[in-house]
Design an enzyme around this catalytic site. Structure first.
Site, short mmCIF file in Angstrom:
data_model
loop_
_atom_site.label_atom_id
_atom_site.label_comp_id
_atom_site.label_asym_id
_atom_site.label_seq_id
_atom_site.Cartn_x
_atom_site.Cartn_y
_atom_site.Cartn_z
N HIS A 206 0.86 -1.11 0.06
CA HIS A 206 0.00 -0.01 0.04
C HIS A 206 0.75 1.30 -0.03
O HIS A 206 0.53 2.30 -0.74
CB HIS A 206 -0.90 -0.03 1.30
CG HIS A 206 -1.79 1.39 1.28
ND1 HIS A 206 -2.98 1.55 0.86
CD2 HIS A 206 -1.36 2.43 2.09
CE1 HIS A 206 -3.42 2.75 1.04
NE2 HIS A 206 -2.30 3.32 1.91
N GLU A 207 1.74 1.22 0.84
CA GLU A 207 2.63 2.58 0.79
C GLU A 207 3.56 2.64 -0.50
O GLU A 207 3.81 3.87 -0.70
CB GLU A 207 3.75 2.35 2.12
CG GLU A 207 2.99 2.31 3.44
CD GLU A 207 2.01 3.47 3.64
OE1 GLU A 207 2.40 4.63 3.07
OE2 GLU A 207 0.81 3.28 4.39
N HIS B 250 1.68 4.52 -2.99
CA HIS B 250 1.85 6.05 -2.94
C HIS B 250 3.06 6.30 -3.65
O HIS B 250 3.09 7.45 -4.23
CB HIS B 250 1.95 6.51 -1.66
CG HIS B 250 0.54 6.24 -0.69
ND1 HIS B 250 -0.75 6.74 -1.26
CD2 HIS B 250 0.21 5.80 0.38
CE1 HIS B 250 -1.72 6.84 -0.24
NE2 HIS B 250 -1.21 5.95 0.62
N HIS C 62 3.08 8.78 -6.99
CA HIS C 62 4.05 10.07 -7.08
C HIS C 62 4.89 9.96 -8.30
O HIS C 62 4.96 11.00 -9.09
CB HIS C 62 5.01 10.04 -5.85
CG HIS C 62 5.63 11.38 -5.65
ND1 HIS C 62 6.78 11.29 -5.00
CD2 HIS C 62 5.59 12.44 -6.44
CE1 HIS C 62 7.51 12.63 -5.07
NE2 HIS C 62 6.79 13.30 -5.80
#
Length: 252
Positions: free
Chosen positions: A118-119, A122, A126
């Site tokens: 999940h991280e 991100h 980006h």
């Protein structure tokens, strides 16, 4: 949130029976208390799921999952590091780091894999200039300023109302609170999209079979629901302050 709720208690105390119908207070208190209860239930469910899925092992650690997902997405300028605490996992776009809590970084469980992926989701957002993440990042300085001021301004506004003063300071506080509420809702598509990217990659990576996919999806769903409840709770608080403001304006 606790501080704001205490402020709300004060705002309720300084109101009188003549300012609004009693049933209006009942409705708004039901909304506020209901949102608090819902938040607690979702948080408890999320922690329960993560505790359960932390006991189910897979062949790789959270760090390895994150590094492999970055590699598969051709992202070479993001580092995976360990950060102290529990559930402190986050992606920092400023220094391009995927920060995994100690329990995720070194753990080889479904929960750790889901959080790590999940991280990295991100980080992929980006790298691909995902518009909602860009908007969220652009608002961070404004939200930080609003968060620092909103409690004080609301308190002053409520005190002034109790003393028979103008409601416009409270109106300013409502404006600041609206910024944080808008930020909470802008965060939702960012979080759900990161989870979607994580699940798709986990499936392609063959780290999990179909049964495990369901558990990873469940873990990410309940984590995302904490953001949903937070946003709805913030909206309920905002509407209550608007109710007080409009009520005060009607008495002028």
């Amino acid at each position: 949130m606790i501080e704001l709720f205490n402020i709300d208690l004060l705002s309720y105390t300084v109101q009188t029976a003549e300012t609004a119908p009693t049933h209006s207070y009942t409705i708004y208190w039901l909304i506020l208390l209901g949102s608090m209860l819902l938040s607690w239930l979702v948080s408890a469910r999320m922690k329960s799921r993560f505790s359960e899925y932390s006991q189910i092992s897979i062949p790789v650690t959270g760090r390895q999952v994150a590094e492999q997902m970055l590699k598969d997405n051709h992202i070479t300028d993001v580092k995976v590091i360990s950060t102290p605490g529990h559930l402190t996992d986050h992606y920092n776009p400023a220094d391009k780091t995927v920060n995994l809590s100690e329990s995720v970084y070194n753990s080889n469980s479904i929960a750790a894999a889901a959080v790590a992926a999940h991280e990295v989701g991100h980080a992929v957002q980006h790298a691909q200039a995902y518009h909602w993440l860009g908007l969220r990042s652009a608002l961070v300085p404004i939200v930080q300023l609003s968060s620092n001021l909103v409690g004080i301004v609301l308190m002053i506004g409520i005190v002034l109302l109790a003393m028979g003063g103008s409601p416009w300071v409270l109106g300013l506080g409502i404006g600041l609170f609206a910024v944080t509420t808008a930020f909470a809702f802008i965060t939702l598509p960012v979080e759900f999209d990161a989870s979607s990217r994580a699940l798709k990659w986990l499936d392609r990576s063959h780290l999990m079979n179909y049964f495990d996919h369901g558990k990873a999806k469940s873990a990410l769903f309940w984590a995302a629901m904490t953001y949903v409840v937070g946003a709805l709770s913030s909206l309920a608080m905002l509407l209550y302050y608007v109710f007080i403001f409009l009520n005060a304006r009607g008495r002028e």
